[in-house]
Design a protein around this motif. Sequence first.
Motif, PDB file in Angstrom:
ATOM      1  N   LEU A  93       9.895  16.433 -56.748  1.00 23.54           N
ATOM      2  CA  LEU A  93       9.106  16.722 -57.947  1.00 23.54           C
ATOM      3  C   LEU A  93       7.784  17.384 -57.579  1.00 23.54           C
ATOM      4  O   LEU A  93       7.368  18.379 -58.202  1.00 23.54           O
ATOM      5  N   GLN A  94       7.100  16.853 -56.576  1.00 25.43           N
ATOM      6  CA  GLN A  94       5.836  17.449 -56.141  1.00 25.43           C
ATOM      7  C   GLN A  94       6.034  18.858 -55.604  1.00 25.43           C
ATOM      8  O   GLN A  94       5.244  19.761 -55.888  1.00 25.43           O
ATOM      9  N   THR A  95       7.104  19.063 -54.840  1.00 22.93           N
ATOM     10  CA  THR A  95       7.386  20.389 -54.278  1.00 22.93           C
ATOM     11  C   THR A  95       7.654  21.406 -55.371  1.00 22.93           C
ATOM     12  O   THR A  95       7.124  22.526 -55.340  1.00 22.93           O
ATOM     13  N   VAL A  96       8.462  21.028 -56.337  1.00 24.48           N
ATOM     14  CA  VAL A  96       8.805  21.946 -57.433  1.00 24.48           C
ATOM     15  C   VAL A  96       7.556  22.332 -58.218  1.00 24.48           C
ATOM     16  O   VAL A  96       7.355  23.506 -58.565  1.00 24.48           O
ATOM     17  N   ALA A  97       6.703  21.349 -58.498  1.00 28.61           N
ATOM     18  CA  ALA A  97       5.464  21.643 -59.213  1.00 28.61           C
ATOM     19  C   ALA A  97       4.573  22.573 -58.402  1.00 28.61           C
ATOM     20  O   ALA A  97       3.957  23.505 -58.943  1.00 28.61           O
ATOM     21  N   ALA A  98       4.483  22.347 -57.094  1.00 32.90           N
ATOM     22  CA  ALA A  98       3.642  23.179 -56.236  1.00 32.90           C
ATOM     23  C   ALA A  98       4.158  24.611 -56.157  1.00 32.90           C
ATOM     24  O   ALA A  98       3.375  25.553 -56.007  1.00 32.90           O
TER      25      ALA A  98
END
Length: 240
Positions: A93-98
């Motif tokens: 989730l954090q990677t996709v947002a970044a």
Amino acid sequence: MNLALLTEADFIGPDRVRLTGRRFDHLATILGSEVGDQVPVGVENGNIGTGTLIQRDADAAELAITLDQSPPEPLPLTLVLAMPRPKMFRRVLQTVAALGVKEIWLINAYKVEKSFWQTPWLGPDALRENLTLGLEQARDTRMPQVHIRQRFKPFVEDELPALLAQRPGLVAHPGTDQPCPSHLSSPATLCIGPEGGFIPYEVDKLVEAGCQSVHLGRRILRVETAVPVLIGRLYDGCGY
């Protein structure tokens, strides 16, 4: 934290904010900021700029902010993702947002264990926390939307075709002969299965809905690896 993401609740004046909790701890203990220092800030779904530290006490900091820059352009990508294992879900989730993805559909699949849907990381506060961490990492402010669909067939038959009408679809599947395209200059929908991949029935349903089945080569990747690799390939390392 490469940017302090602000909400309306942080404002104590037109150009003044008060930071507490995690953001204050980072400011005080990681950055060691003192009065007069500047840090990057941004307002959720708004501009980015700088904050000048004007006061700091034991548990809060006040900043005078200037918001004079636009956030990065979002990727023109809709991500359809079979619910990952909870232990890797936060990282994904954090990677996709970044990476700049702004629309995420979490779906069920045959190889998604029922227990995955019970994870507390699917709660609204937990989703927001991890999306925020990704945005702060990338110095972005546009909050992604997450849609949760626990029934595969109704989603694929009733909702996916409308998404594909706006953004043509690709489904990552090692069993196909078609390599994944690269350097796209147009919107797309990317479907990624769970650990072990989509089963043939699910791939067929996704193709029937309008997706094209593509592969990344002979290597079988974990979901947390496949997601950034595929997105980076489609959009030139996300320098779109």
